[in-house]
Write an enzyme that holds these catalytic residues in place. Structure first.
Site, short mmCIF file in Angstrom:
data_model
loop_
_atom_site.label_atom_id
_atom_site.label_comp_id
_atom_site.label_asym_id
_atom_site.label_seq_id
_atom_site.Cartn_x
_atom_site.Cartn_y
_atom_site.Cartn_z
N HIS A 1 37.85 21.56 13.72
CA HIS A 1 37.47 20.51 13.24
C HIS A 1 38.68 19.49 12.98
O HIS A 1 39.76 19.97 12.60
CB HIS A 1 36.88 20.84 11.91
CG HIS A 1 35.99 19.98 11.33
ND1 HIS A 1 36.41 18.75 10.55
CD2 HIS A 1 34.56 19.61 11.56
CE1 HIS A 1 35.16 18.03 10.25
NE2 HIS A 1 34.18 18.69 10.92
N ASP B 1 28.74 24.47 13.36
CA ASP B 1 27.75 24.54 14.31
C ASP B 1 27.86 25.73 15.11
O ASP B 1 27.08 26.17 16.02
CB ASP B 1 28.02 23.45 15.32
CG ASP B 1 27.42 22.06 14.98
OD1 ASP B 1 26.30 22.17 14.37
OD2 ASP B 1 28.11 21.11 15.20
#
Ligand code: CMC
Length: 428
Positions: A307, A364
């Site tokens: 991320h 996700d």
């Protein structure tokens, strides 16, 4: 701490004020940089070090794994609030009272009918169209059916636009799925809660009653809350930049949907499931795929890992992992994909490549497993993300317009040809 930063350019020292946020984040205010230096600019591809705005909506600390909407922790909101409360909180800044919550929902329902002519547009798409492309187009098309632009100086006008899009967007989401599945388009049921209505609009068969499953309703509610905002990410920045030209709300949202579509952003949830399926089909050899992910000559990346901001853990992933277990247990689903996911996670968490680069499972990694258990097709996963992100995009758009922010227009450093004399085509 000094409240200024000093920069020396070409032997000249210049001072710039520091801006300190409410969580003590420090930024150098370089608004005057070009004027005081005679045109010197900054360069920061991917905006890794650039704050595009001051915002009071979402705080996240990537090192500590903190995510808060308007000061409330994501953990508490996911456990105690519902999606519409969170939407209200994000957009208007405070949690709604019971009366405000009821009115908000009633107003959303009253605006939820989509012009019947939009069906013709839906009909024109091939069934094979990717649902994100369809959703982006339909959201943009809403502009044509609601041509008056929002008067941002009118609280009432702004409120009406907010409830209008919150009412119509789930209908468009459901229609993208129904079109794909060859089902008649449906307007849902105003007697239901927001999330229950979404589920019914998506899945109701024309010849059967739709029976709600509370575990699924709760899980979807939670997923939407977890996705509802994430400060200045790619799609949100897109919404703010498009809106900064004073393009309308629906047009700005449509651009945000396109930005979300990409596999490095919201499209990762689809990419994760496709990756897990491919690994399973290939015999479940997770080590082989770990090696591919680490090989710099191989473009393969472990989707659902890493991320831009979280460099410790993604707090949303922790909540989702628990929710995934609950949903799978409740539905009695034994999904071999989950074993592949768990094996990959364990290997990555113990692998120096991933540990050194601080690559952890993101939101996700597990969301697709829940969506799949709910019967949502893989290419609809990012559409579900968009449904969740809608209040965040609206809140950020509203903040940007109310803050009278200037048009978004970055600079560049030109590295192309310098002046060349033109030669007519016959002489080239
Ligand atoms: N698999 C393998 N290596 C990776 C991965 C990955 N998923 N992510 C980053 N790296 C490596 C990358 O190769 C680089 O290595 P090196 O320093 O040796 O060159 C290092 O880690 C830093 O990566 P980066 O691309 O510079 O980091 P970034 O901040 O630009 O990218 C990211 C962040 C999310 C785009 C990236 O981690 C990625 O592509 N992840 C997979 C896609 C994904 O899951 N996206 C969903 C993000 S969460 C949902 C959302 O909010 O959109």
């Amino acid at each position: 701490m000094s409240n200024k930063a000093t920069l020396e350019v070409n032997g000249q020292k210049h001072e710039f004020p520091l801006v300190v946020g409410s969580e003590n984040e420090v930024a150098i205010d370089i608004k005057s940089l070009r004027s005081v230096t005679g045109g010197v600019t900054t360069i920061d591809p991917g905006f890794k070090n650039t704050g595009s705005c001051e915002s009071a909506i979402t705080f996240l600390d990537g090192e500590k794994g903190i995510l808060r909407y308007r000061g409330y922790s994501i953990e508490e909101l996911a456990e105690k609030a519902d999606f519409l409360e969170v939407a209200y909180l994000l957009i208007f800044g405070e949690l709604p009272t019971k009366a405000q919550h009821e009115k908000f929902h009633a107003d959303i329902k009253s605006k939820s009918v989509v012009d019947d002519d939009v069906r013709k547009i839906v009909d024109a798409f091939p069934k094979s169209a990717h649902p994100m492309g369809v959703l982006s187009s339909l959201t943009s098309a809403l502009t044509a059916f609601n041509p008056t632009s929002v008067n941002v100086d009118s609280e009432e006008d702004m409120y009406n636009s907010v409830v209008k899009i919150l009412g119509k967007f789930p209908v468009l989401v459901a229609w993208t799925l129904r079109k794909k599945n060859g089902l008649p388009l449906d307007y849902g049921d105003n007697n239901l809660g927001y999330v229950e209505n979404v589920l019914k609009m998506m899945f109701k068969q024309p010849n059967e009653e739709y029976v709600q499953n509370e575990v699924i309703v709760d899980a979807l509610d939670k997923l939407l809350i977890l996705h509802a905002d994430h400060e200045q990410n790619c799609s949100t920045s897109t919404v703010r930049v498009v809106g900064s030209s004073h393009a309308g709300l629906f047009a700005s949202l449509s651009a945000g949907i396109s930005a979300l579509w990409g596999p490095l952003h919201g499209g990762a949830n689809q990419a994760v499931l496709e990756m897990l399926e491919a690994i399973k089909e290939d015999g479940g050899d997770t080590k082989k795929y770990m090696a591919k992910a680490k090989d710099k000559n191989d473009p393969f990346r472990l989707m659902g890992f890493g991320h831009r901001v979280y460099k410790n853990f993604d707090p949303r992933a922790k909540i989702i992992k628990v929710a995934a277990d609950e949903v799978l247990n409740n539905l009695g689903v034994e999904d071999p994909i989950l074993d592949v996911a768990k094996a990959l996670e364990q290997e990555a968490l113990n692998d120096p490549y991933f540990v050194d680069r601080k690559l952890y499972p993101n939101v996700d990694f597990y969301s697709g497993i829940i969506y799949r258990a709910m019967g949502i097709p893989t290419d609809m996963f990012t559409v579900m993300f968009a449904l969740g992100r809608l209040p965040g995009w609206i809140a950020q758009w509203r903040e940007m317009r109310l803050g009278k922010e200037p048009i978004g227009r970055p600079r560049q450093v030109y590295i192309g040809e310098t002046y060349r004399k033109f030669t007519i085509v016959e002489n080239r």
